[in-house]
Design a protein around this motif. Structure first.
Motif, PDB file in Angstrom:
ATOM      1  N   ALA A   1     -32.177   8.332  48.358  1.00 57.23           N
ATOM      2  CA  ALA A   1     -33.428   8.832  48.952  1.00 57.23           C
ATOM      3  C   ALA A   1     -34.627   8.073  48.401  1.00 57.23           C
ATOM      4  O   ALA A   1     -35.536   7.706  49.164  1.00 57.23           O
ATOM      5  CB  ALA A   1     -33.569  10.328  48.690  1.00 57.23           C
ATOM      6  N   ARG A   2     -34.660   7.822  47.109  1.00 55.25           N
ATOM      7  CA  ARG A   2     -35.780   7.069  46.509  1.00 55.25           C
ATOM      8  C   ARG A   2     -35.808   5.638  47.032  1.00 55.25           C
ATOM      9  O   ARG A   2     -36.862   5.129  47.400  1.00 55.25           O
ATOM     10  CB  ARG A   2     -35.670   7.076  44.993  1.00 55.25           C
ATOM     11  N   LYS A   3     -34.639   4.998  47.048  1.00 57.88           N
ATOM     12  CA  LYS A   3     -34.572   3.598  47.493  1.00 57.88           C
ATOM     13  C   LYS A   3     -34.995   3.456  48.951  1.00 57.88           C
ATOM     14  O   LYS A   3     -35.663   2.498  49.324  1.00 57.88           O
ATOM     15  CB  LYS A   3     -33.147   3.072  47.310  1.00 57.88           C
ATOM     16  N   GLU A   4     -34.611   4.419  49.779  1.00 56.39           N
ATOM     17  CA  GLU A   4     -34.929   4.365  51.211  1.00 56.39           C
ATOM     18  C   GLU A   4     -36.244   5.073  51.548  1.00 56.39           C
ATOM     19  O   GLU A   4     -36.600   5.190  52.710  1.00 56.39           O
ATOM     20  CB  GLU A   4     -33.780   4.977  52.019  1.00 56.39           C
ATOM     21  N   ASN A   5     -36.941   5.550  50.509  1.00 52.33           N
ATOM     22  CA  ASN A   5     -38.219   6.238  50.679  1.00 52.33           C
ATOM     23  C   ASN A   5     -38.086   7.445  51.623  1.00 52.33           C
ATOM     24  O   ASN A   5     -38.911   7.659  52.506  1.00 52.33           O
ATOM     25  CB  ASN A   5     -39.308   5.279  51.151  1.00 52.33           C
ATOM     26  N   ILE A   6     -37.020   8.207  51.419  1.00 47.31           N
ATOM     27  CA  ILE A   6     -36.770   9.407  52.224  1.00 47.31           C
ATOM     28  C   ILE A   6     -37.396  10.602  51.514  1.00 47.31           C
ATOM     29  O   ILE A   6     -37.129  10.845  50.336  1.00 47.31           O
ATOM     30  CB  ILE A   6     -35.261   9.642  52.414  1.00 47.31           C
ATOM     31  N   THR A   7     -38.234  11.303  52.216  1.00 46.40           N
ATOM     32  CA  THR A   7     -38.861  12.500  51.657  1.00 46.40           C
ATOM     33  C   THR A   7     -38.716  13.644  52.645  1.00 46.40           C
ATOM     34  O   THR A   7     -38.489  13.425  53.839  1.00 46.40           O
ATOM     35  CB  THR A   7     -40.353  12.271  51.367  1.00 46.40           C
ATOM     36  N   LEU A   8     -38.858  14.852  52.140  1.00 48.53           N
ATOM     37  CA  LEU A   8     -38.818  16.043  52.982  1.00 48.53           C
ATOM     38  C   LEU A   8     -40.209  16.618  53.105  1.00 48.53           C
ATOM     39  O   LEU A   8     -40.937  16.715  52.119  1.00 48.53           O
ATOM     40  CB  LEU A   8     -37.923  17.126  52.355  1.00 48.53           C
ATOM     41  N   SER A   9     -40.548  17.005  54.301  1.00 47.05           N
ATOM     42  CA  SER A   9     -41.803  17.743  54.478  1.00 47.05           C
ATOM     43  C   SER A   9     -41.568  19.166  53.984  1.00 47.05           C
ATOM     44  O   SER A   9     -40.434  19.601  53.810  1.00 47.05           O
ATOM     45  CB  SER A   9     -42.207  17.754  55.948  1.00 47.05           C
ATOM     46  N   ASP A  10     -42.639  19.916  53.780  1.00 48.06           N
ATOM     47  CA  ASP A  10     -42.497  21.311  53.374  1.00 48.06           C
ATOM     48  C   ASP A  10     -41.707  22.098  54.415  1.00 48.06           C
ATOM     49  O   ASP A  10     -40.880  22.939  54.070  1.00 48.06           O
ATOM     50  CB  ASP A  10     -43.874  21.959  53.155  1.00 48.06           C
ATOM     51  N   ALA A  11     -41.943  21.809  55.685  1.00 50.46           N
ATOM     52  CA  ALA A  11     -41.240  22.522  56.762  1.00 50.46           C
ATOM     53  C   ALA A  11     -39.742  22.212  56.721  1.00 50.46           C
ATOM     54  O   ALA A  11     -38.909  23.109  56.893  1.00 50.46           O
ATOM     55  CB  ALA A  11     -41.825  22.155  58.115  1.00 50.46           C
ATOM     56  N   GLU A  12     -39.373  20.946  56.495  1.00 50.96           N
ATOM     57  CA  GLU A  12     -37.961  20.568  56.406  1.00 50.96           C
ATOM     58  C   GLU A  12     -37.300  21.237  55.202  1.00 50.96           C
ATOM     59  O   GLU A  12     -36.171  21.717  55.291  1.00 50.96           O
ATOM     60  CB  GLU A  12     -37.817  19.052  56.298  1.00 50.96           C
ATOM     61  N   TYR A  13     -38.030  21.261  54.088  1.00 54.68           N
ATOM     62  CA  TYR A  13     -37.500  21.893  52.888  1.00 54.68           C
ATOM     63  C   TYR A  13     -37.266  23.375  53.134  1.00 54.68           C
ATOM     64  O   TYR A  13     -36.200  23.907  52.811  1.00 54.68           O
ATOM     65  CB  TYR A  13     -38.459  21.688  51.712  1.00 54.68           C
TER      66      TYR A  13
ATOM     67  N   TYR B   1     -19.369  17.183  36.646  1.00 55.61           N
ATOM     68  CA  TYR B   1     -19.693  15.753  36.677  1.00 55.61           C
ATOM     69  C   TYR B   1     -19.669  15.210  38.109  1.00 55.61           C
ATOM     70  O   TYR B   1     -20.537  14.425  38.499  1.00 55.61           O
ATOM     71  CB  TYR B   1     -18.744  14.950  35.781  1.00 55.61           C
ATOM     72  N   ILE B   2     -18.697  15.641  38.908  1.00 58.65           N
ATOM     73  CA  ILE B   2     -18.624  15.187  40.303  1.00 58.65           C
ATOM     74  C   ILE B   2     -19.844  15.671  41.083  1.00 58.65           C
ATOM     75  O   ILE B   2     -20.455  14.913  41.838  1.00 58.65           O
ATOM     76  CB  ILE B   2     -17.310  15.663  40.956  1.00 58.65           C
ATOM     77  N   MET B   3     -20.224  16.942  40.894  1.00 56.93           N
ATOM     78  CA  MET B   3     -21.400  17.488  41.579  1.00 56.93           C
ATOM     79  C   MET B   3     -22.665  16.740  41.155  1.00 56.93           C
ATOM     80  O   MET B   3     -23.494  16.359  41.990  1.00 56.93           O
ATOM     81  CB  MET B   3     -21.559  18.977  41.259  1.00 56.93           C
ATOM     82  N   MET B   4     -22.800  16.501  39.854  1.00 56.93           N
ATOM     83  CA  MET B   4     -23.985  15.786  39.359  1.00 56.93           C
ATOM     84  C   MET B   4     -23.997  14.350  39.865  1.00 56.93           C
ATOM     85  O   MET B   4     -25.059  13.820  40.211  1.00 56.93           O
ATOM     86  CB  MET B   4     -24.027  15.830  37.831  1.00 56.93           C
ATOM     87  N   GLN B   5     -22.829  13.720  39.921  1.00 54.79           N
ATOM     88  CA  GLN B   5     -22.741  12.354  40.440  1.00 54.79           C
ATOM     89  C   GLN B   5     -23.273  12.310  41.866  1.00 54.79           C
ATOM     90  O   GLN B   5     -24.080  11.456  42.217  1.00 54.79           O
ATOM     91  CB  GLN B   5     -21.301  11.862  40.393  1.00 54.79           C
ATOM     92  N   LYS B   6     -22.827  13.258  42.688  1.00 59.08           N
ATOM     93  CA  LYS B   6     -23.263  13.299  44.080  1.00 59.08           C
ATOM     94  C   LYS B   6     -24.769  13.490  44.166  1.00 59.08           C
ATOM     95  O   LYS B   6     -25.454  12.779  44.916  1.00 59.08           O
ATOM     96  CB  LYS B   6     -22.532  14.426  44.815  1.00 59.08           C
ATOM     97  N   GLN B   7     -25.297  14.429  43.393  1.00 55.34           N
ATOM     98  CA  GLN B   7     -26.740  14.670  43.420  1.00 55.34           C
ATOM     99  C   GLN B   7     -27.519  13.437  42.978  1.00 55.34           C
ATOM    100  O   GLN B   7     -28.537  13.080  43.596  1.00 55.34           O
ATOM    101  CB  GLN B   7     -27.099  15.864  42.524  1.00 55.34           C
ATOM    102  N   MET B   8     -27.057  12.786  41.927  1.00 61.32           N
ATOM    103  CA  MET B   8     -27.760  11.619  41.405  1.00 61.32           C
ATOM    104  C   MET B   8     -27.716  10.455  42.396  1.00 61.32           C
ATOM    105  O   MET B   8     -28.717   9.749  42.590  1.00 61.32           O
ATOM    106  CB  MET B   8     -27.176  11.222  40.046  1.00 61.32           C
ATOM    107  N   ILE B   9     -26.576  10.249  43.033  1.00 61.73           N
ATOM    108  CA  ILE B   9     -26.455   9.176  44.021  1.00 61.73           C
ATOM    109  C   ILE B   9     -27.345   9.458  45.225  1.00 61.73           C
ATOM    110  O   ILE B   9     -28.062   8.571  45.707  1.00 61.73           O
ATOM    111  CB  ILE B   9     -24.983   8.979  44.440  1.00 61.73           C
ATOM    112  N   LEU B  10     -27.314  10.704  45.711  1.00 59.29           N
ATOM    113  CA  LEU B  10     -28.157  11.049  46.862  1.00 59.29           C
ATOM    114  C   LEU B  10     -29.638  10.882  46.534  1.00 59.29           C
ATOM    115  O   LEU B  10     -30.413  10.381  47.358  1.00 59.29           O
ATOM    116  CB  LEU B  10     -27.861  12.474  47.330  1.00 59.29           C
TER     117      LEU B  10
END
Length: 186
Positions: free
Chosen positions: A157-169, A144-153
């Motif tokens: 990311a969605r709220k701040e419109n943060i995306t990863l490029s293929d190279a960053e990924y 639950y703690i791990m999932m909480q962290k993933q869901m919050i992050l």
């Protein structure tokens, strides 16, 4: 060599001797003297691959400064994360993802126990010092703690419109595989 001593009070091995004087005859068979090496350029060159004491001390100083800075940054990140987690609310955890993660973790530990020829209960008692019921509860909480962290992050990311490029990924995948000693991502 003669040693004039006194039994301790109380002397539990024989209370009649408590506080009484005693004399021991001791034969000294060996005497050792610790000889410290000379702390000089030759010593640091041979043992630490530095040319001089000054270079060695600077190397140690720089490593300690870097370690301290890393610890300071980690402390700040942890403090920020704790504040984010305590002020965030998870309305619902995805049940299918939770179940899959839980089962994967349980299968992993059951596999280790089977390889060792012990039951899961014996394994978690020896490895973690807890009974199997406490282990299940702990595993559930950690998921639950791990999932909480993933869901919050993900929400941030969605709220701040943060995306990863293929190279960053790909760079992140490479760092992850190297850190965990996994085979190449190719």
């Amino acid at each position: 060599v003669t040693l004039d001593l006194t039994f301790p009070t109380p002397y539990l091995n024989n209370t009649a001797l408590s506080g009484k004087p005693v004399q021991f005859e001791v034969t000294v068979k060996t005497v050792f003297e610790q000889v410290l090496p000379v702390y000089d350029d030759a010593f640091v060159m041979e043992n630490y691959k530095c040319a001089t004491v000054e270079e060695f001390e600077k190397t140690i100083y720089d490593a300690l400064v870097e370690e301290n800075e890393t610890e300071r940054k980690n402390y700040i990140v942890q403090a920020v994360w704790e504040k984010i987690a305590e002020t965030s609310e998870i309305i619902e955890y995805p049940a299918l993802e939770y179940t899959a993660i839980y089962q994967d973790n349980l299968n992993y530990h059951e596999g280790i126990a089977a390889e060792a020829g012990v039951t899961l209960n014996e394994y978690v008692l020896n490895e973690y010092g807890m009974d199997v019921s406490t282990f299940h509860t702990t595993l559930q909480n950690e998921i639950y703690i791990m999932m909480q962290k993933q869901m919050i992050l993900l929400a941030i990311a969605r709220k701040e419109n943060i995306t990863l490029s293929d190279a960053e990924y790909q760079a992140g995948v490479q760092r992850y595989t190297e850190y965990h000693g996994l085979p190449s991502t190719e």
